[in-house]
Design a protein around this motif. Structure first.
Motif, PDB file in Angstrom:
ATOM      1  N   VAL A 134      30.153  45.828  55.247  1.00 52.22           N
ATOM      2  CA  VAL A 134      30.649  44.502  54.887  1.00 52.22           C
ATOM      3  C   VAL A 134      32.054  44.232  55.426  1.00 52.22           C
ATOM      4  CG1 VAL A 134      31.036  42.938  52.941  1.00 52.22           C
ATOM      5  CG2 VAL A 134      29.265  44.657  52.803  1.00 52.22           C
ATOM      6  N   SER A 135      32.842  45.272  55.684  1.00 50.41           N
ATOM      7  CA  SER A 135      34.204  45.026  56.158  1.00 50.41           C
ATOM      8  C   SER A 135      34.212  44.267  57.478  1.00 50.41           C
ATOM      9  CB  SER A 135      34.973  46.341  56.290  1.00 50.41           C
ATOM     10  OG  SER A 135      34.325  47.217  57.174  1.00 50.41           O
ATOM     11  N   ASN A 138      30.560  38.126  51.941  1.00 53.46           N
ATOM     12  CA  ASN A 138      31.009  39.403  51.376  1.00 53.46           C
ATOM     13  C   ASN A 138      31.103  39.379  49.847  1.00 53.46           C
ATOM     14  OD1 ASN A 138      33.448  38.099  50.833  1.00 53.46           O
ATOM     15  ND2 ASN A 138      34.482  38.937  52.621  1.00 53.46           N
ATOM     16  N   ALA A 187      25.270  43.895  47.510  1.00 57.75           N
ATOM     17  CA  ALA A 187      25.004  45.172  46.848  1.00 57.75           C
ATOM     18  C   ALA A 187      23.532  45.310  46.484  1.00 57.75           C
ATOM     19  CB  ALA A 187      25.857  45.281  45.585  1.00 57.75           C
ATOM     20  N   LEU A 203      24.719  45.505  55.582  1.00 56.27           N
ATOM     21  CA  LEU A 203      24.465  46.627  54.667  1.00 56.27           C
ATOM     22  C   LEU A 203      25.369  46.604  53.439  1.00 56.27           C
ATOM     23  CD1 LEU A 203      24.658  49.763  56.952  1.00 56.27           C
ATOM     24  CD2 LEU A 203      22.650  49.007  55.701  1.00 56.27           C
ATOM     25  N   PRO A 204      24.910  47.151  52.316  1.00 52.23           N
ATOM     26  CA  PRO A 204      25.800  47.389  51.181  1.00 52.23           C
ATOM     27  C   PRO A 204      26.627  48.663  51.392  1.00 52.23           C
ATOM     28  CG  PRO A 204      23.562  47.972  50.588  1.00 52.23           C
ATOM     29  CD  PRO A 204      23.510  47.441  51.985  1.00 52.23           C
ATOM     30  N   VAL A 205      27.559  48.571  52.301  1.00 48.01           N
ATOM     31  CA  VAL A 205      28.381  49.690  52.747  1.00 48.01           C
ATOM     32  C   VAL A 205      29.743  49.114  53.104  1.00 48.01           C
ATOM     33  CG1 VAL A 205      28.694  51.163  54.791  1.00 48.01           C
ATOM     34  CG2 VAL A 205      26.507  51.187  53.582  1.00 48.01           C
ATOM     35  N   ASN A 206      30.824  49.825  52.807  1.00 47.29           N
ATOM     36  CA  ASN A 206      32.142  49.324  53.171  1.00 47.29           C
ATOM     37  C   ASN A 206      32.381  49.337  54.685  1.00 47.29           C
ATOM     38  OD1 ASN A 206      33.551  48.576  50.726  1.00 47.29           O
ATOM     39  ND2 ASN A 206      33.461  50.739  50.147  1.00 47.29           N
ATOM     40  N   ARG A 207      32.160  50.493  55.277  1.00 50.82           N
ATOM     41  CA  ARG A 207      32.483  50.700  56.685  1.00 50.82           C
ATOM     42  C   ARG A 207      31.292  51.287  57.418  1.00 50.82           C
ATOM     43  NH1 ARG A 207      37.986  52.477  58.164  1.00 50.82           N
ATOM     44  NH2 ARG A 207      39.406  51.636  56.609  1.00 50.82           N
ATOM     45  N   LEU A 252      26.228  57.281  58.760  1.00 50.10           N
ATOM     46  CA  LEU A 252      27.506  56.565  58.601  1.00 50.10           C
ATOM     47  C   LEU A 252      28.541  57.419  57.859  1.00 50.10           C
ATOM     48  CD1 LEU A 252      26.603  52.843  57.900  1.00 50.10           C
ATOM     49  CD2 LEU A 252      27.146  53.980  60.056  1.00 50.10           C
ATOM     50  N   ARG A 263      32.967  58.206  58.646  1.00 48.29           N
ATOM     51  CA  ARG A 263      33.761  57.317  57.780  1.00 48.29           C
ATOM     52  C   ARG A 263      35.272  57.500  57.979  1.00 48.29           C
ATOM     53  NH1 ARG A 263      31.862  58.838  52.438  1.00 48.29           N
ATOM     54  NH2 ARG A 263      30.062  57.488  52.671  1.00 48.29           N
ATOM     55  N   GLY A 264      35.919  56.460  58.403  1.00 49.69           N
ATOM     56  CA  GLY A 264      37.374  56.492  58.541  1.00 49.69           C
ATOM     57  C   GLY A 264      37.868  57.059  59.851  1.00 49.69           C
ATOM     58  N   LEU A 313      35.618  49.695  61.742  1.00 45.77           N
ATOM     59  CA  LEU A 313      37.049  49.374  61.770  1.00 45.77           C
ATOM     60  C   LEU A 313      37.842  50.364  62.632  1.00 45.77           C
ATOM     61  CD1 LEU A 313      37.729  48.425  58.033  1.00 45.77           C
ATOM     62  CD2 LEU A 313      37.336  46.892  59.956  1.00 45.77           C
TER      63      LEU A 313
END
Lengths: 330, 330, 330, 330
Positions: free
Chosen positions: D170-171, D181, D187, D224-228, D268, D272-273, D299
């Motif tokens: 979603v970011s 968002n 979610a 997706l229901p995912v941050n990154r 994923l 991450r990060g 990101l």
């Protein structure tokens, strides 16, 4: 029976329609929305496509023709409609906060003048069923106070302090996009909010006191990465210690006739989409603390489902009518 | 400095390796695992592929050659290794519970005999830094007691009752599949567990008492649909009311020299992957309750990061060495 | 009508019971489980507490007394029961894979000998309703093939290549804890699995071919951090380009009499808990590619709901009986 | 080296600052934001509290004093700054779309006139490292094209059709609250969006063609229901079938010198990060289809990390400088 829902485009409006689809006698004939006037219901509530052919409308309050009204508008708006509905003799459940408290406490808590105050029963059937039965207008409780009051009620008289630590799903923040319900501010995270000053505390205090309790009540809510549900952990400090067996019996007895209160390990997933309130209780060894935890769906037992439960009581239907779809797990 | 990690296949082992990759002087030379002996580290920790070429090994404790050891094995297992490491003079941080409590309280709490007891400093640097500095063996605190103690410490002396209501991410339940960490038992849900009898309460009581407090402590944890993080809401009942300004100042002063304690709105997402503990505090109007909330990453400040912080103190490194990767938000 | 569910402790068993609670005539009288024999249903399905007083039982297959049986056991187990049920003339829907394919393709796909083969209609009512109506034994489709076939069926004849890229919720992996459904392996993440060799492809090929198509079919599934639902993105390469208007009309017409197929933007949240399959379709400009996407609940239209839909057809009930609870959104 | 980030209040701005904190030589001296002018960085990026004492500023572009600029403003805005930065000889990476495509294709794709066009290398180091090394201004690729191009590049010459089915966290929709968002729209759910007309397809076509491929490219993204993270499943149809062994070797060889491309099961959570792109590949039996899947953090490798990688190449730093913090798993 013809039902009108005033303010039907939000989540509580959607769940009123969803649940009433299974009611034996209630037909939603009007679902109002200023913004969505003329749109099909399923444009806002895509889950209902194929099940409800209604369109949103935007009548004046005087033009509402219905046997029963659900007011699902924000607080301070409901009071504009309540008087006229009462005068016309249309039975009403108000899902806003406008008639839940005494005039004085309402004005202090919400910081506004109440322009159209009258007294109405507080629509928590497990506590106020008989008043609700006789009423033409019922104030549906807030979501947090529902879970909190049911968690603590059986021990209210024996408690001196009750700390309600509640955790709510995001749908409690409504459907409009905001920083509060922005996905990445919530997902894989948790925070507390309104740590000491949440308005719903006033309802909890009123209800706990109404049960004959002298307990000081505290309340802190948290925002969960969950769609629906409120888990309330009530830390109850008693005057005298009790055993887990004693408190469990107290709860079993208090709720033995209540269909919607189930004594089992409260988990949000077990009540998802339903009007159930799951409760369990445990006493701490060598301590006066009892932990009582309740789980509800904030949009159902915490709002729309309880409103229908109240309608059923007010109108003489079976209390479970429209409320028997099982929770969805997983 | 050569580092050995005993029990490196779990989440805390993985995070020790991850964080030590950025340490200026510490090299992980041995990562042990009985089950994964001979496997590449990245088979269990796929995030580390390309960053760490080590393989899991399975030496006897006597064959460990290292300047520093992290014991990342379960409680009751660590005590089998601790004595020998101490004798050989290898500095050690033990991430298990085996040396956190007095012998008596340990045996009562964990229901086992402690076969190799000695006293070790409790590795919460913000409280016990000087003891840690002189120690050869440090007992790394539990994840919940870390967040709870830091949340309440500045007010411990003034409190009569402290209720820790904690919410933890799922990684606290370990990497092995179980009903506890099964996705659909957790996702879009919440539950409380070990409502009154969690073992970590013993550490909280020990630390709060050690701060000169007479407060009665209570603790209830909850399982969040979150990978990492513990949010602890400490409901602190004081003898005398204080204002939010007063309690904020108390906290600011208490933690003014602490790099890893940040006074800001505690949100799990803001500390994700890092050794920070974010804290804020608010006093309730017309009440003796203060709400202090702390947010940590349970695997970092709650385990591996704090273990490295302890190592840095024990070995004379900069306390932040290996711990400066920023939290990942969102 | 008395219903027995053989293998009722898993997610599909739970959803069969949940949905049948709202059926006008079907009563679940036996829910079998070897492991849970004697336990109350709600021990495994806590959502059903208060709604279903049944206990799990463990009768021999010959002792089952019921008018209708749902076989909810794994593949290779169902074939042990199917013959006897057929002989006894008990109408049955088999939720396993054992009777979905020809004997030859089954044995090749599942790598086992089929010891009790007979032909049974493939229980996808939108395609095979008339065969189902006459049948005593129906093979309920796999979850992926249901979403995939419905997404592609209207264009099957015009396609030369169809790539099904599917994304499933975790409940598809069953209720038993495993690395696949371990929370932190799934949450805030995504992965593909069985990239080219998933067994469900055999069903898709059979069904697409059965619709008169010459298209080569491909299939890759992915594991979503979602409880329920399968979204299938069908990339359909046509012999000749079509416009979005043309393909939309084709789909509208193909499904115009189908209650459970809704032509609207397919989103998992809109079908959650229900038997609906939401579909939309779009043609790419200057291209022969059409994208058709379907959304189903894997446990309902992908398993238990469709099984009840088949039962209704086989037994002459209204096809929607027991299947009218609205999806839960949010 | 002094760094300015133009447009630093969003997620990519936050991640630029986060990652540059670990760079050996780059200091962020200016982080601009019109809205947040004067605010501390950590008001928008609370993860950075205690790590970065900078405040947002709002200088005119002519007043920027820095050795290197990251343009992190939306497309059509970047072109207002690019010319002046180029004239002043300040090396720049532009994270917008403004210089990724030819003028003609940009104007057609984005529906606007390009007022300040010049040619710039496309900043995908694994493909264009040498051009980047010589450049003063680099166009950082889009998030989807990064994952898609890296997934398909090694087979581009042998393919006739490539379907990129991507799934993003979603970011990617930015930090501003919107229906896209809003938590409950995402979610426990999934949907496709811009099924056939996403702008990023133009970049994919350009890059795949640039690799000597004649393949027709298609692209459908999902939310997706995912941050990154972005997982891209590339369904590659070859002229001639290959074995999994052959395609794996092709990929291993193509990426053997690339630090940030890891050949392992793409998940994923494993990236991450971080700036890694995990890739694996599998050929379907009896078929010309190959499935190649890539996982990136949208990101990082999809934006800020790749921008720093480009900076490192342009300025002669080690390519991994500032990019060695390990992914966070779980």
């Amino acid at each position: 029976m013809d039902i009108a829902i005033i303010g039907a485009s939000g989540y509580t409006g959607g769940d009123l329609i969803r649940l009433l689809l299974t009611h034996s006698d209630a037909d939603v004939v009007a679902a109002t929305s200023r913004k969505e006037d003329g749109q099909s219901i399923w444009k806002m509530h895509p889950n209902l496509k194929g099940l409800c052919e209604l369109k949103f409308s935007n009548p004046g309050i005087g033009d509402i023709e219905a046997d029963f009204v659900f007011l699902a508008v924000p607080h301070t708006v409901a009071m504009n409609y309540a008087g006229e509905l009462k005068e016309k003799g249309i039975k009403t459940v108000d899902l806003s906060a406008d008639y839940r408290l005494s005039k004085e406490i309402y004005e202090k808590t919400y910081g506004v003048e109440h322009k159209a105050y009258f007294e109405a029963p507080y629509g928590l059937p497990e506590i106020h069923r008989e008043e609700i039965r006789k009423a033409g207008f019922v104030a549906n409780p807030g979501c947090f106070p529902t879970g909190a009051t049911l968690a603590a009620a059986p021990l209210a008289e024996k408690a001196n302090t009750i700390i309600f630590d509640s955790k709510t799903g995001v749908s409690g923040a409504g459907a409009n996009p905001s920083a509060t319900n922005q996905y990445s501010n919530v997902a894989d995270s948790l925070k507390a909010y309104k740590w000491t000053g949440h308005r719903h505390l006033a309802e909890m205090k009123q209800e706990i006191k109404g049960l004959g309790s002298k307990a000081v009540c505290h309340f802190t809510p948290h925002l969960l990465p969950v769609n629906r549900g409120i888990l309330t952990t009530a830390h109850i400090l008693l005057d005298e210690p009790m055993t887990t067996e004693e408190v469990s019996e107290t709860y079993e007895k208090f709720y033995e006739k209540e269909f919607f209160v189930r004594m089992q390990d409260p988990v949000l997933a077990s009540v998802r989409g339903s009007n159930f309130c799951d409760i369990a209780v445990e006493a701490e060894n060598e301590s006066t603390r009892v932990v009582a935890v309740s789980a509800i769906d904030n949009l159902v037992k915490g709002a729309s489902g309880q409103a229908i439960q109240n309608m059923n009581i007010m109108c003489g239907y079976k209390e479970t009518d429209g409320l028997l779809s099982a929770p969805i797990f997983p």
